[in-house]
Scaffold this motif. Structure first.
Motif, short mmCIF file in Angstrom:
data_model
loop_
_atom_site.label_atom_id
_atom_site.label_comp_id
_atom_site.label_asym_id
_atom_site.label_seq_id
_atom_site.Cartn_x
_atom_site.Cartn_y
_atom_site.Cartn_z
N SER A 1 0.80 -1.23 0.00
CA SER A 1 0.00 0.00 0.00
C SER A 1 0.83 1.28 0.00
O SER A 1 0.33 2.32 -0.43
N LYS A 2 2.06 1.22 0.48
CA LYS A 2 2.83 2.45 0.67
C LYS A 2 3.85 2.65 -0.45
O LYS A 2 3.60 3.37 -1.40
N ALA A 3 5.00 2.02 -0.34
CA ALA A 3 6.06 2.24 -1.33
C ALA A 3 5.63 1.81 -2.73
O ALA A 3 6.03 2.42 -3.72
N TYR A 4 4.81 0.76 -2.82
CA TYR A 4 4.41 0.25 -4.13
C TYR A 4 3.18 0.97 -4.70
O TYR A 4 2.75 0.68 -5.82
N ALA A 5 2.59 1.87 -3.91
CA ALA A 5 1.47 2.70 -4.38
C ALA A 5 0.27 1.87 -4.82
O ALA A 5 -0.40 2.20 -5.79
N LEU A 6 -0.01 0.80 -4.08
CA LEU A 6 -1.12 -0.08 -4.43
C LEU A 6 -2.13 -0.21 -3.29
O LEU A 6 -2.69 -1.29 -3.05
N ALA A 7 -2.40 0.89 -2.60
CA ALA A 7 -3.36 0.84 -1.50
C ALA A 7 -4.74 0.39 -1.98
O ALA A 7 -5.50 -0.23 -1.23
N GLY A 8 -5.06 0.67 -3.23
CA GLY A 8 -6.38 0.36 -3.75
C GLY A 8 -6.63 -1.10 -4.07
O GLY A 8 -7.78 -1.48 -4.29
#
Length: 352
Positions: free
Chosen positions: A207-214
């Motif tokens: 969710s954070k560094a990989y920008a995949l919170a969704g």
């Protein structure tokens, strides 16, 4: 109707997430999301996904993603568990490692989901109060079945040294889950402890560094018996096909992730310095957010005034946290607007 609901559920308060609001000109710095999009390889992988494949169940054990995670961390696939977000893994740990008369420990303050997970299980909470400067101070003779050790911690952003964490894990009688949701923004990790100590699990998130919170994806690394226990009690198909595809594509694009992290760290340093020049007390962060005590204005007032200006930051009421705000690191343009708004608020307060 209330007689149909467990009394413990009637008494408890559910988890309150950061505000999710849609607005044309909104700056959202309240939930520690990545301000940059995920790797372009994620979109390409999802676009290439055959829609016909959706008629079949996804891989129930996320074999391909687990194998890649194990290769990077130097462990076998049997030491990796992939979850529907980090929160699913946390909940499974409370079910796998805590008897009905057991207890769950965690820092106070820390991730506010931990006490709620204890309440859901109906077991004792054993919080460990952090010091006046949010330093770690463990009481003598402390014990619990399970301890959630967030490192770096949230909402404070502080990193506890690996040697300190190791010493605690080696003497702790139960299972320690080191929640490393923010570790990609820190100078060191405790992953080696999960591979060396039989009672330690390390939790990571996309969710954070990989920008995949969704998409809701996380993973756990640890000893085979502990990982096996999570598999025993997990839902049949806990991670959907889209999530497995997106997480794998993001995980394999290390160069893009490193570049994004570097941008966030540079902005973090810039924002920290700017707030300190405005006489805020800013704690040294090892995360993608800042924990700060405003100067010349109450934290709650600053939160409310910024919200009126369509800028969301996080405020946590309470004796330990009520004097502080938590600000997620945004883009440089978002930080410029945040600082201008802070100056506007402080000017209005001074004039008043």
């Amino acid at each position: 109707m209330s007689t149909l609901i467990r009394q413990s559920v009637q008494r408890m308060t559910g988890y309150v997430p950061g505000e999710q609001r849609e607005a044309a000109d909104l700056i959202k710095l309240n939930t520690n999301e990545n301000p940059y999009p995920p790797s372009p390889k994620v979109g390409a992988a999802l676009a290439a996904l055959d829609g016909a494949a959706l008629r079949r169940y996804p891989d129930p054990v996320c074999a391909t993603l687990r194998r890649r995670i194990g290769e990077r961390h130097g462990c076998g696939v049997e030491q990796v568990f992939v979850s529907n977000g980090g929160d699913e893994a946390l909940a499974l740990c409370t079910r796998a490692f805590v008897e009905n008369d057991g207890a769950i420990g965690y820092f106070d303050p820390s991730y506010s989901l931990y006490p709620i997970l204890a309440d859901i299980r109906g077991v004792e909470r054993r919080p460990v109060a952090l010091g006046e400067r949010f330093e770690w101070q463990m009481p003598a003779g402390y014990a619990a079945a399970l301890f959630f050790l967030t490192n770096p911690n949230a909402p404070t952003g502080l990193l506890y040294p690996r040697a300190t964490v190791r010493a605690f894990c080696e003497r702790f009688p139960g299972v320690v889950v080191i929640d490393e949701a923010y570790v990609d923004f820190a100078v060191e990790s405790c992953l080696e402890l999960a591979l060396q100590l039989r009672n330690v699990l390390v939790l990571r998130t996309f969710s954070k560094a990989y920008a995949l919170a969704g998409i809701r994806a996380g993973y756990v690394v640890g000893s085979e018996p502990l990982i096996g226990a999570l598999f025993t009690i997990k839902d049949s198909y806990n991670v959907n096909r889209f999530t497995q595809t997106a997480a794998l594509a993001a995980f394999e694009d290390e160069a893009y992730v490193r570049e994004t992290i570097a941008r966030i760290l540079a902005t973090r340093a810039r924002l920290s310095g700017a707030l300190e020049r405005r006489r805020f007390e800013v704690f040294p962060s090892q995360t993608n957010f800042l924990w700060a005590k405003p100067a010349g204005i109450a934290a709650k007032t600053l939160f409310e005034e910024l919200r009126k200006r369509n800028i969301l930051i996080r405020y946590f009421p309470g004796r330990r946290t009520g004097d502080f705000v938590r600000v997620s690191i945004g883009t440089d343009q978002e930080v410029d607007r945040l600082l201008a708004a802070v100056d506007s608020v402080l000017g209005r307060q001074t004039a008043g």
